[in-house]
Motif scaffolding. Sequence first.
Motif, PDB file in Angstrom:
ATOM      1  N   LYS A 173      12.724   9.621   1.209  1.00 46.58           N
ATOM      2  CA  LYS A 173      11.658  10.202   2.030  1.00 46.58           C
ATOM      3  C   LYS A 173      12.258  11.005   3.204  1.00 46.58           C
ATOM      4  CE  LYS A 173       7.854   8.714  -0.036  1.00 46.58           C
ATOM      5  NZ  LYS A 173       6.847   9.640  -0.596  1.00 46.58           N
ATOM      6  N   VAL A 177       5.886   6.982  11.335  1.00 49.02           N
ATOM      7  CA  VAL A 177       4.807   6.040  11.015  1.00 49.02           C
ATOM      8  C   VAL A 177       5.013   5.562   9.581  1.00 49.02           C
ATOM      9  CG1 VAL A 177       2.321   5.714  10.823  1.00 49.02           C
ATOM     10  CG2 VAL A 177       3.251   7.249  12.573  1.00 49.02           C
ATOM     11  N   LEU A 213       0.829  -1.201   0.000  1.00 46.46           N
ATOM     12  CA  LEU A 213       0.000   0.000   0.000  1.00 46.46           C
ATOM     13  C   LEU A 213       0.866   1.254   0.000  1.00 46.46           C
ATOM     14  CD1 LEU A 213      -2.604  -1.423   2.442  1.00 46.46           C
ATOM     15  CD2 LEU A 213      -3.232  -0.329   0.292  1.00 46.46           C
ATOM     16  N   GLY A 214       1.123   1.783  -1.179  1.00 47.01           N
ATOM     17  CA  GLY A 214       1.808   3.075  -1.297  1.00 47.01           C
ATOM     18  C   GLY A 214       0.813   4.111  -1.803  1.00 47.01           C
ATOM     19  N   MET A 257      -4.459   6.283   9.858  1.00 43.80           N
ATOM     20  CA  MET A 257      -3.700   7.524   9.679  1.00 43.80           C
ATOM     21  C   MET A 257      -4.316   8.702  10.420  1.00 43.80           C
ATOM     22  SD  MET A 257      -0.996   7.607   7.860  1.00 43.80           S
ATOM     23  CE  MET A 257      -0.589   6.151   8.740  1.00 43.80           C
ATOM     24  N   GLY A 315       2.414  13.660  -2.807  1.00 41.76           N
ATOM     25  CA  GLY A 315       2.545  13.720  -1.352  1.00 41.76           C
ATOM     26  C   GLY A 315       1.195  13.657  -0.665  1.00 41.76           C
ATOM     27  N   ARG A 316       0.567  12.468  -0.727  1.00 42.03           N
ATOM     28  CA  ARG A 316      -0.734  12.297  -0.077  1.00 42.03           C
ATOM     29  C   ARG A 316      -0.652  12.608   1.414  1.00 42.03           C
ATOM     30  NH1 ARG A 316      -4.825   9.160  -2.166  1.00 42.03           N
ATOM     31  NH2 ARG A 316      -5.323   8.402  -0.076  1.00 42.03           N
ATOM     32  N   VAL A 317       0.483  12.237   2.030  1.00 42.23           N
ATOM     33  CA  VAL A 317       0.590  12.429   3.480  1.00 42.23           C
ATOM     34  C   VAL A 317       0.417  13.902   3.858  1.00 42.23           C
ATOM     35  CG1 VAL A 317       1.928  10.359   4.048  1.00 42.23           C
ATOM     36  CG2 VAL A 317       3.115  12.436   3.329  1.00 42.23           C
ATOM     37  N   PHE A 356      -3.162   3.723  -2.830  1.00 40.16           N
ATOM     38  CA  PHE A 356      -4.252   4.382  -2.101  1.00 40.16           C
ATOM     39  C   PHE A 356      -5.092   5.236  -3.042  1.00 40.16           C
ATOM     40  CE2 PHE A 356      -1.936   3.454   1.885  1.00 40.16           C
ATOM     41  CZ  PHE A 356      -3.006   2.933   2.599  1.00 40.16           C
ATOM     42  N   PHE A 389       3.977   0.280  10.048  1.00 39.81           N
ATOM     43  CA  PHE A 389       2.867   0.631   9.156  1.00 39.81           C
ATOM     44  C   PHE A 389       1.567   0.661   9.945  1.00 39.81           C
ATOM     45  CE2 PHE A 389      -0.528   0.093   6.173  1.00 39.81           C
ATOM     46  CZ  PHE A 389      -0.130   0.852   5.082  1.00 39.81           C
ATOM     47  N   ARG A 390       0.779   1.677   9.772  1.00 39.37           N
ATOM     48  CA  ARG A 390      -0.496   1.818  10.481  1.00 39.37           C
ATOM     49  C   ARG A 390      -1.631   2.060   9.504  1.00 39.37           C
ATOM     50  NH1 ARG A 390      -0.176   0.418  15.885  1.00 39.37           N
ATOM     51  NH2 ARG A 390       2.047   0.495  16.329  1.00 39.37           N
ATOM     52  N   GLU A 395      -3.266  14.655   3.881  1.00 39.70           N
ATOM     53  CA  GLU A 395      -3.846  13.959   5.041  1.00 39.70           C
ATOM     54  C   GLU A 395      -3.547  14.733   6.329  1.00 39.70           C
ATOM     55  OE1 GLU A 395      -3.589   9.479   3.050  1.00 39.70           O
ATOM     56  OE2 GLU A 395      -2.013  10.159   4.403  1.00 39.70           O
ATOM     57  N   GLY A 450       4.926   7.892   6.214  1.00 46.66           N
ATOM     58  CA  GLY A 450       5.287   7.404   4.881  1.00 46.66           C
ATOM     59  C   GLY A 450       6.270   6.259   4.993  1.00 46.66           C
TER      60      GLY A 450
HETATM   61  N1  UDP Z   1       0.406   5.249   4.791  1.00 41.77           N
HETATM   62  C1  UDP Z   1      -0.358   4.399   5.586  1.00 41.77           C
HETATM   63  N2  UDP Z   1       0.234   3.844   6.691  1.00 41.77           N
HETATM   64  C2  UDP Z   1       1.512   4.093   7.030  1.00 41.77           C
HETATM   65  C3  UDP Z   1       2.279   4.958   6.218  1.00 41.77           C
HETATM   66  C4  UDP Z   1       1.700   5.523   5.103  1.00 41.77           C
HETATM   67  O1  UDP Z   1      -1.532   4.150   5.323  1.00 41.77           O
HETATM   68  O2  UDP Z   1       1.957   3.557   8.046  1.00 41.77           O
HETATM   69  C5  UDP Z   1      -0.226   5.873   3.611  1.00 41.77           C
HETATM   70  C6  UDP Z   1      -0.382   7.358   3.764  1.00 41.77           C
HETATM   71  O3  UDP Z   1      -1.498   7.640   4.568  1.00 41.77           O
HETATM   72  C7  UDP Z   1      -0.505   7.819   2.295  1.00 41.77           C
HETATM   73  C8  UDP Z   1       0.311   6.786   1.557  1.00 41.77           C
HETATM   74  O4  UDP Z   1       0.570   5.716   2.456  1.00 41.77           O
HETATM   75  O5  UDP Z   1      -1.858   7.779   1.881  1.00 41.77           O
HETATM   76  C9  UDP Z   1       1.626   7.342   1.058  1.00 41.77           C
HETATM   77  O6  UDP Z   1       1.387   8.185  -0.027  1.00 41.77           O
HETATM   78  P1  UDP Z   1       2.387   9.367  -0.442  1.00 41.77           P
HETATM   79  O7  UDP Z   1       1.812  10.008  -1.668  1.00 41.77           O
HETATM   80  O8  UDP Z   1       2.633  10.274   0.694  1.00 41.77           O
HETATM   81  O9  UDP Z   1       3.760   8.629  -0.754  1.00 41.77           O
HETATM   82  P2  UDP Z   1       4.164   7.477  -1.815  1.00 41.77           P
HETATM   83  O10 UDP Z   1       3.998   6.164  -1.143  1.00 41.77           O
HETATM   84  O11 UDP Z   1       3.243   7.618  -3.004  1.00 41.77           O
HETATM   85  O12 UDP Z   1       5.575   7.796  -2.167  1.00 41.77           O
END
Ligand code: UDP
Length: 422
Positions: free
Chosen positions: A256, A276, A51-52, A312, A333-335, A56, A308-309, A338, A250
């Motif tokens: 990162k 996290v 799950l990246g 969020m 940068g979804r984080v 998501f 990993f959680r 969020e 992330g």
């Molecule tokens: N995320 C999550 N649990 C974690 C760490 C990250 O659910 O422990 C989710 C976070 O909420 C976000 C996604 O992973 O929705 C990461 O997306 P982002 O665009 O920030 O980075 P990417 O993975 O695309 O480089």
Amino acid sequence: MNASELRGAAHGLPQAQPSAAASSMGSSVGALLAGLKAKSTVLFVDQSGQLGGAEFSLLPLAQAFAARGAVLLLSDGPFRERLASLGVNVSVASEARVSGISKEALRFRWLFALPAIVRQVRAIAEAAKRYDVLFLNTQKALVLGALGKPLHRRPVIWHLHDIMSTDHFGSMQLLAVKFIARHLVDHVVANSRASAQSLASLTGIPLAAIPVVHNGIDTHAFANVDSADPGTLRRRLGLPEDAWLAGLFGRLAPWKGQHIAIAALPRLPDVHLVLVGAALFGEDDYAQRLRRQALRLGVADRVHFAGFRDDMAAWMKAMDVILHTSTEPEPFGRVIIEGMAAGRPVIAAGAGGVKEIVRHRQNGWLVAPGDRRALVDAIETLRAAPELAQRLAEQALIDTQRYFSLDVYVEQMTRAIGCVSP
Ligand code: UDP
């Protein structure tokens, strides 16, 4: 709707935004889906079972298309279960040799994996023949799905989640993407103007032909977490109740920049750092290095590795400030959105798509990527001025609800799929 019309409708700062649209989204997505070219069906392909951010962003889209689409994953993992739990028809076609090709090793490894690559191109093409449109969500999915176009003959839409530059990719991969994007892809949607610009520079495709749709998130999920009593929330999460907490969210990966945040701690004696996320794509060495770095700097008791959680919203709301420390330009940068939806002040590395989200001193705080001193100063500034931090967080929450809602995102992506529907 053509690509340039979609671009005009795409959301994100500082473009003028369809706030009126945001209020009626639930029904308009349904209407769009109902009208989509006599019910075109869609096969979504993603290379990852993890799950990246790209995964998501696919979840709500695949859910919206659950009745007329399916997802094919090229590796198994928790993403499959997550999709299935939403009622999405999901299957896995994995080839260990192909999954093992990393960005760095691409130059030679793919030669050894050639038979597996051919098998996977065929498997995707076979599956694609059962649908009207092929939607490719990641780089490997793009290469393997688009190369099979002579076999499946389906229109291909690519959701670009990357900045296509040498910071992130090897020259072989850039060359392959350049060819594929120009000759085998019918429509590209980029997750930020930064990503779109990088693709336009790489391929010569006009920027106006690459619409931008920023990610959207379920802001209600963040509103629903009760943080009125921060002590209770922190106790539930196993976090120190009275410490001043900076959260960094992330996957653990060198770009990162978790090491930048740890390096800042000796200058911030009263601040705890909560990391996290996990090493999702084989970056376990880096995770170990972070632990050693914290020990070496004498700050290990102030660094909390949460792993990993899923929740969020709760973790973000438990923080005093949310950090984003990527050392390379972040595609989106979804984080960050969020953190803004959680109503917390965000300090972010100002490069790439981040600059389309955060306006310095208005809805957040930007620092130069990789600049530890600037990060320390930003944290000290917001810590010393809680009313300023509060003001930024309030504006951030308003901006997220207005510009990064899930409904607007799904609507725009549905329109993009409509652009290639036969
Ligand atoms: N995320 C999550 N649990 C974690 C760490 C990250 O659910 O422990 C989710 C976070 O909420 C976000 C996604 O992973 O929705 C990461 O997306 P982002 O665009 O920030 O980075 P990417 O993975 O695309 O480089």
